[in-house]
Structures are given as structure tokens and as C-alpha cells.
Design a protein around this motif. Structure first.
Motif, PDB file in Angstrom:
ATOM      1  N   TYR A   1     -17.993  21.109  26.709  1.00  0.00           N
ATOM      2  CA  TYR A   1     -18.167  21.374  25.284  1.00  0.00           C
ATOM      3  C   TYR A   1     -19.522  20.855  24.800  1.00  0.00           C
ATOM      4  O   TYR A   1     -20.229  21.546  24.053  1.00  0.00           O
ATOM      5  CB  TYR A   1     -17.046  20.725  24.468  1.00  0.00           C
TER       6      TYR A   1
ATOM      7  N   ARG B   1     -22.318  23.090  23.147  1.00  0.00           N
ATOM      8  CA  ARG B   1     -22.672  22.845  21.739  1.00  0.00           C
ATOM      9  C   ARG B   1     -24.170  22.582  21.592  1.00  0.00           C
ATOM     10  O   ARG B   1     -24.759  22.859  20.534  1.00  0.00           O
ATOM     11  CB  ARG B   1     -21.870  21.653  21.213  1.00  0.00           C
TER      12      ARG B   1
ATOM     13  N   ASP C   1     -18.826  17.638  15.534  1.00  0.00           N
ATOM     14  CA  ASP C   1     -18.018  18.510  16.394  1.00  0.00           C
ATOM     15  C   ASP C   1     -17.660  17.813  17.702  1.00  0.00           C
ATOM     16  O   ASP C   1     -16.527  17.890  18.177  1.00  0.00           O
ATOM     17  CB  ASP C   1     -18.780  19.803  16.689  1.00  0.00           C
TER      18      ASP C   1
ATOM     19  N   GLN D   1     -13.935  16.694  19.095  1.00  0.00           N
ATOM     20  CA  GLN D   1     -13.475  17.162  20.407  1.00  0.00           C
ATOM     21  C   GLN D   1     -13.026  15.984  21.265  1.00  0.00           C
ATOM     22  O   GLN D   1     -12.029  16.068  21.986  1.00  0.00           O
ATOM     23  CB  GLN D   1     -14.606  17.912  21.122  1.00  0.00           C
TER      24      GLN D   1
ATOM     25  N   GLY E   1      -9.803  18.186  22.823  1.00  0.00           N
ATOM     26  CA  GLY E   1      -9.803  19.635  22.755  1.00  0.00           C
ATOM     27  C   GLY E   1     -10.193  20.073  21.362  1.00  0.00           C
ATOM     28  O   GLY E   1     -10.639  19.259  20.543  1.00  0.00           O
ATOM     29  N   ASP E   2     -10.032  21.357  21.087  1.00  0.00           N
ATOM     30  CA  ASP E   2     -10.397  21.857  19.759  1.00  0.00           C
ATOM     31  C   ASP E   2      -9.560  21.186  18.671  1.00  0.00           C
ATOM     32  O   ASP E   2      -8.327  21.223  18.720  1.00  0.00           O
ATOM     33  CB  ASP E   2     -10.185  23.367  19.685  1.00  0.00           C
TER      34      ASP E   2
ATOM     35  N   ARG F   1     -14.445  27.955  13.052  1.00  0.00           N
ATOM     36  CA  ARG F   1     -13.515  28.812  13.798  1.00  0.00           C
ATOM     37  C   ARG F   1     -14.263  29.778  14.706  1.00  0.00           C
ATOM     38  O   ARG F   1     -13.920  29.953  15.883  1.00  0.00           O
ATOM     39  CB  ARG F   1     -12.635  29.591  12.826  1.00  0.00           C
TER      40      ARG F   1
ATOM     41  N   ARG G   1     -17.281  29.413  15.876  1.00  0.00           N
ATOM     42  CA  ARG G   1     -17.950  28.659  16.941  1.00  0.00           C
ATOM     43  C   ARG G   1     -16.953  28.238  18.018  1.00  0.00           C
ATOM     44  O   ARG G   1     -17.250  28.302  19.212  1.00  0.00           O
ATOM     45  CB  ARG G   1     -18.659  27.438  16.358  1.00  0.00           C
ATOM     46  N   GLN G   2     -15.765  27.814  17.617  1.00  0.00           N
ATOM     47  CA  GLN G   2     -14.749  27.423  18.595  1.00  0.00           C
ATOM     48  C   GLN G   2     -14.388  28.598  19.502  1.00  0.00           C
ATOM     49  O   GLN G   2     -14.242  28.429  20.713  1.00  0.00           O
ATOM     50  CB  GLN G   2     -13.496  26.904  17.886  1.00  0.00           C
ATOM     51  N   GLU G   3     -14.242  29.784  18.938  1.00  0.00           N
ATOM     52  CA  GLU G   3     -13.903  30.956  19.741  1.00  0.00           C
ATOM     53  C   GLU G   3     -15.022  31.282  20.726  1.00  0.00           C
ATOM     54  O   GLU G   3     -14.770  31.611  21.891  1.00  0.00           O
ATOM     55  CB  GLU G   3     -13.636  32.165  18.830  1.00  0.00           C
TER      56      GLU G   3
ATOM     57  N   ARG H   1     -15.131  28.495  23.396  1.00  0.00           N
ATOM     58  CA  ARG H   1     -13.935  28.526  24.238  1.00  0.00           C
ATOM     59  C   ARG H   1     -14.111  29.494  25.404  1.00  0.00           C
ATOM     60  O   ARG H   1     -13.635  29.261  26.505  1.00  0.00           O
ATOM     61  CB  ARG H   1     -12.724  28.897  23.395  1.00  0.00           C
TER      62      ARG H   1
ATOM     63  N   ARG I   1     -15.700  27.983  28.624  1.00  0.00           N
ATOM     64  CA  ARG I   1     -15.078  26.878  29.356  1.00  0.00           C
ATOM     65  C   ARG I   1     -14.661  27.311  30.752  1.00  0.00           C
ATOM     66  O   ARG I   1     -14.179  28.432  30.951  1.00  0.00           O
ATOM     67  CB  ARG I   1     -13.860  26.357  28.583  1.00  0.00           C
TER      68      ARG I   1
END
Length: 647
Positions: free
Chosen positions: A258, A262, A601, A605, A610-611, A626, A628-630, A633, A636
Motif C-alpha cells: 500500500y 500510495r 492514509d 491502513q 487494511g482499507d 473510495r 483511490r482505495q479501488e 486495491r 495488491r
């Protein structure tokens, strides 16, 4: 004439004497010969047997399996992978060029590798195997095996080679291995004979290099019978080597992934440290690179792409990079003043926007000034004038002493390449290194983390952890070696007054949670997870009086390399610190605007493993978070799928 009896008797006596003399000589010679034979065959039998065996039997080293490296969850970071290679024996091949021509019709051959192999063949014995291609596919091996009658001297082989399944994520932590070079051998006084095995791999940088002796293991040996020209005729016996030690790191592969994702697109670094044990949960540097490129020797094209990138992807910025810490250094000056009794938490200094010192004007970042501010307010608003005044009263010696107590300007013993010491300057340092006396302006500059003060992201994360806990938190990155747990870095008390620490901690809390705090825009709103932080913006250029009078040029209007560095440190949760984080974005302009959102962020994490839920963020940020998380993800690694494919 007939001989008389007397003459016959005389002749007989002469013959007898000659016979006895000659017989004696013969007997003596035979005796000496027998003695010599006995001496050689009995007395010196062991010595000649050993010489004969040495001429007939050779001992060949067997490389051991290199120790593997895992994250704190047992996920492989560096492992040994079966690797197929294609070799050629010049003596058996006959016409080498013809054989290579046939081979090229079955598989793609790298011209650089072929050129290297031809050079090796010229300087090696004709019966020794030379590698033509390494890490080839099973399909290529199959095609070659089917066509072996048409490929004399060509043999597909299987061995072990280093692989990094998580590729770029741990490149700056673990480093990489590569073939032993003449330069590597020249650095060693008495190199291990293993290192003389052709194309033997050793650690070049990072943990692979620093832990080389433990990871390498011990060589095995096999006794082989050879003929007069040295060709192996048969193997007599074999003793396998001792494999290298396996290492388990403190890092978490999910958090590390992550962090790298990021930071993507920036020239930046981030460090996450566990406040309880000192475990480094993530150590990220961006941009990164694929260490697998180096295992067999990187191509010139790939290497130039890395070295010519202005963002310096090969640099482990998290531990090697040193930067003026900017306003993140203000906690050091505050604690130095409180511990020295120079100020109390409610004492104030007046900030009109600047301070005159020795006919020079030192400006606050807020042109109109902050008015009267106390300690907590000085951190909340990041008032520069407060720290100019405080530093002059405390003095650089006490400031430097506190900086080193909090982890800045000291070397942290980690098995990583080029771990920077940073600098907490003193008067003696300047006299010794610069040949100049310390002046009051140097103290004023140091008060806001400029001037000679330098710190790495690692050191700033350690500083935040020590401020959060009041303990001598020490970083560790190796959790265990072959299952043996390594010492914790929890540390003893720093001996600081708890009340003084509490005021500094509260000031950091106000930075992130007070509406007028410089880091309020990057706050965490989830109860029980709120963070305390501090931004920093360090200049990389001088601002002239003329420019200041006309209006300081915006960072956005400057070339990238002349923009300010952006920094942020924090710890969370505030009431029960679990992690401390530092983010540095090179030439990122503003600490609060650039580094703080990234650090928030990463902090969430780490805390949620995790998210985090979207309601941990302010409402205005949730849609962007949201999305950015998608996006992140999708980047990963699927470790479970990778495990199954390996099995």
C-alpha cells in the motif's frame, strides 16, 4: 702347455676371490635396492598414496541453498526458484557456431549472453560447461531435450536462482543478489571459495548484502575421479552443504504494498514504526524498481533507464535520504526548552511575522504574524518566531542533545545499505568540519529545522515514536533468524518529564484536530483513531530580500527541483499510540497539503490492517478516498493465488 697343480690351485683361489667380491657387490646393491623399496613402499606409503589420490581425485564445492526471506506473516519476499539453464561443452560440440545456429532455431538467444559465453569458452578448458542461457522456460527445455541428437554438447540443466515474488515492493529493503564480480572479490581479504564458483550469486545491496554471511550458508563437497587432463570420470561421494538461515522481517507485505502504491508518481519516502516494539512495519521509497532485473546481471538499457531518472529510483530514500526536517523539528526545540526549564508551557512569545537578529530579519511563514503564542499554540500554528526566540535562550548544545535523544543525528543499526546518520549540529562540529565559529544565526536557522540540521525519514519516524511513548524506541527490521526471535526495540524510558511530553503531544494533537491547526485538513475523525501530527516544509533555495518584498514566488511556478520538500510526522491513536509515521515528498511544496494526506492514509491502513472504513475520513474526502482505495486495491499482490501456483 699343461698347467701344474700349483697353478691350478692359485687360479682357483683368484676366481673364488673375484666371485666373492662381485657377489658381495651384487648382494650390497640388492640390499640397498631392497631397503629403498621398503622405504618407499612401507615407510613412505601414506605420503605417496596421498599424492596419488590428489592426482586422481578432485574435491568440488557444492553451493548451499541460500536462506529465504519472509515478511512478518510468513509471505515470501526473497526465495529460491528452480531455474532452467542451457549449457554447452565446447569439446563435445565440435563446430560451436553450427550448433548455436541450430539452437537459435529452437529458442531465442540473447546476443549479449552468447557473446559472454563465447568469451568464457575461449578462456576455459574445452571440457567445462558454459552457460548459454539462464532462467529459460520449460517449453524451451522440452524442445531442446527432444532435439539433443542434433545438438552435440548442449545440455539443459536445473538449478536454484533467486527470485523476488513481490518485485518492486521490497526492492529498497531486501535489495538483490547478482553474480560475483572481480570487484566483489577485491574487497575481501580471504574470500570464501564458494565465491569463485562461476556465476555464484551474492547479495549486492540491502538485506541481501548486509546479511550475506547468514544467508549464504556453508558449502558442501563432492569427490570426483578425474583423468589426466582433469575431466570428471565419476562421482565417488557427496556431502551436502548447510543451507543459509531464513529471515523473517518485521514488515507487513500488505502495508508495504500500500505504501509503495500510495507514493507512486512522487519522489518520496515513508516509514511506519510500531510504537510498542520498534518494528518497522513498512519502509517505502518511490519510485522503485524490479530487483529481479539484477539477479542475472541487468542489461545496459535497463540500468541507464534507472540511473538517468531524475527521481532516483535506485536510492532507498527512507533510510539513505537526509533532508532539512523543517517544522517537524520544532518538537525537539520545544522539549529542549521545557526540560532545561527555560520556558513553561504557558509562557508566550510575541510573533509580529519576523524577528530581527544581528541586523538580519528572520521571517515567520505567516507574513502578518501570530501574535502572542504559548507552547501548544506554537505547534498548532507552527509559529517560526516562537522557536527563533526559544532556540536563542536554550542554545544549540541543548537542542542537539535533545535531537540525539529523540533519534536525530545518530546512526541506527539496521542491516540495510547506507543508513544515514543525519546531523544534529553543535559548535564543535562547525569548528571541526567547517573551520568556522558558530554564530547566533545558525541557532535561529536550526530552530525551525533548517540550516545544518539534517534527518532521514527513518529518524523522523523514530522521533515521533519516542515523543509518543517517552521511551527509547529502537527500530528493528529482522523479527527472527531461523525461528529465533530477535531482541525487541521497545526501549527504556528516555527520562523526560511526563508533563513536558504531555504538552508537546497535546500541541501535535491540536495540529491535526483543531480547526486552526495546520494539519486539520488531513485529520482522522474516527473515534479512538485520531492522530497527533506535525507538518514541515523545508526550503531548498534561498529567498532574497528583493523577492520577499515583491512577493515570494509560488512553488507551483518554480521548476520541480527548486520547490520545497514536504514533510509530515504523526502518531496514532493519540490516547494509546500504536504506530508512528513519517512521509517525505521531495519538492512536494507543502507538508500539510502534500505529505499529510498521504501519511493519514498510511496511518489508517496500518491501524486497520487494511482499507479503513470511509467514515474514518471527513465527509468531503470520502468519494476521493473510495476511488483511490479501488484503484490501489487492484495493485495488491494475490499471495494466495501465487502460493497455489508455486505448489
Amino acid at each position: 702347455m699343461k698347467r701344474t697343480p700349483k697353478d691350478a690351485a692359485t687360479g682357483s683361489r683368484r676366481l673364488t676371490r673375484r666371485t666373492l667380491f662381485i657377489g658381495g657387490l651384487q648382494a650390497s646393491f640388492i640390499g640397498v635396492l631392497a631397503w629403498r623399496m621398503r622405504f618407499l613402499q612401507v615407510d613412505q606409503a601414506d605420503e605417496f598414496r596421498m599424492l596419488a589420490e590428489e592426482n586422481r581425485i578432485n574435491i568440488r564445492l557444492i553451493p548451499p541453498a541460500r536462506g529465504e526471506i519472509f515478511d512478518r506473516n510468513g509471505v515470501a519476499i526473497a526465495r529460491n526458484e528452480p531455474a532452467y539453464r542451457i549449457t554447452i561443452v565446447r569439446e563435445d560440440a565440435g563446430d560451436v557456431e553450427t550448433v548455436l545456429g541450430r539452437l537459435s532455431q529452437l529458442m531465442k538467444l540473447d546476443p549479449e549472453e552468447i557473446e559472454r559465453a563465447m568469451t568464457e569458452m575461449k578462456r576455459s578448458a574445452p571440457f567445462l560447461p558454459i552457460t548459454l542461457a539462464d532462467r529459460v522456460s520449460w517449453e524451451d527445455v522440452s524442445r531442446i531435450a527432444v532435439n539433443t541428437p542434433a545438438l552435440p554438447g548442449i545440455t539443459p540443466e536445473v538449478g536454484l536462482s533467486r527470485g523476488y515474488p513481490l518485485a518492486q515492493d521490497f526492492a529498497h529493503v531486501v535489495g538483490y543478489v547478482g553474480p560475483v564480480s572481480d570487484y566483489d572479490l577485491a574487497k575481501l581479504e580471504d574470500p570464501d571459495q564458494l565465491l569463485r564458483i562461476p556465476r555464484f550469486q551474492i547479495g549486492k545491496v540491502g538485506l541481501e548484502a548486509k546479511m550475506e554471511e547468514k544467508l549464504r550458508g556453508s558449502a558442501g563437497a563432492r569427490r570426483v575421479e578425474v583423468n589426466a587432463v582433469g575431466r570428471v570420470m565419476r562421482e565417488l561421494d557427496r556431502r551436502e552443504g548447510v543451507p543459509g538461515a531464513n529471515l523473517q522481517l518485521t514488515t507487513d507485505y500488505r502495508l508495504q504494498n500500500y505504501v509503495q502504491a500510495r507514493l507512486a508518481g512522487e519522489s518520496a519516502a515513508a516509514v511506519v514504526i510500531d510504537c510498542e516494539h520498534g518494528d518497522l512495519l513498512a519502509v517505502g521509497s518511490a519510485p522503485t524498481f524490479d530487483p529481479n532485473l539484477f539477479v542475472e546481471g541487468i542489461s545496459g538499457t535497463d540500468y541507464r533507464a534507472l540511473t538517468e531518472n531524475k527521481y532516483r529510483p535506485l536510492a532507498a530514500k527512507a533510510v539513505q535520504g537526509i533532508y532539512p526536517p523543517g517544522s517537524t523539528f520544532k518538537m525537539v526545540v520545544a522539549l529542549a526548552g521545557l526540560e532545561a526549564g527555560v520556558i513553561g508551557p504557558e509562557d508566550t512569545f510575541y510573533c509580529p511575522g519576523y524577528l530581527e537578529v544581528s541586523n538580519r530579519r528572520f521571517h515567520c511563514w505567516k507574513r502578518g504574524g501570530h501574535g502572542s503564542v504559548n507552547l501548544e499554540g506554537s505547534l498548532q500554528h507552527s509559529c517560526d518566531v516562537y522557536y527563533y526566540e526559544l532556540a536563542m535562550q536554550v542554545g544549540i548544545e541543548k537542542i542537539s542533545e535533545m535531537a540525539m535523544k529523540l533519534g536525530i543525528g545518530v546512526h541506527h543499526d539496521l542491516p540495510m545499505s547506507a543508513v544515514a546518520t543525519g546531523l544534529a549540529p553543535t559548535k564543535e562540529w562547525k569548528r571541526t568540519v567547517r573551520g568556522q565559529d558558530w554564530v547566533i544565526g545558525d541557532t535561529v536557522n536550526s530552530a525551525i529545522g533548517q540550516g545544518f540540521v539534517l534527518a532521514s525519514p527513518l529518524q523522523l519516524a523514530i522521533m515521533a515514536a519516542r515523543v509518543a511513548t517517552g521511551r527509547n524506541v529502537t527500530p528493528r527490521i529482522i523479527k527472527s533468524i531461523d525461528g529465533v526471535e530477535q531482541p525487541s526495540g521497545s526501549g527504556e524510558s528516555l527520562g523526560l518529564n511526563p508533563n513536558n511530553l504531555r504538552h508537546v503531544q497535546q500541541g501535535m494533537f491540536e495540529v491535526s484536530n483543531n480547526r486552526r491547526g495546520t494539519g486539520y485538513g488531513a485529520r482522522i475523525i474516527a473515534e479512538g483513531f485520531r492522530m497527533a501530527g506535525k507538518s514541515g516544509t523545508s526550503q531548498v533555495r534561498n529567498i532574497s530580500a528583493a523577492e520577499r518584498a515583491a512577493g515570494v514566488t509560488s512553488n507551483a511556478d518554480l521548476p520541480w527541483e527548486r520547490r520545497d520538500h514536504a514533510l509530515w510526522v504523526d502518531f496514532a491513536p493519540f490516547d494509546n499510540p500504536k504506530v508512528a509515521v513519517c512521509v517525505v515528498v521531495e519538492h512536494g511544496s507543502g507538508g500539510s497539503s502534500t505529505a499529510a494526506p498521504i501519511a493519514r492514509d498510511i496511518t489508517l491502513q496500518a491501524l486497520f490492517e487494511g482499507d479503513p472504513p470511509l467514515d474514518a475520513y471527513p465527509a468531503k474526502d470520502r468519494e476521493a478516498v473510495r476511488e483511490r482505495q479501488e484503484r490501489l486495491r487492484a495493485l495488491r499482490p494475490d499471495v494466495e493465488r501465487e502460493k497455489k501456483s508455486r505448489a
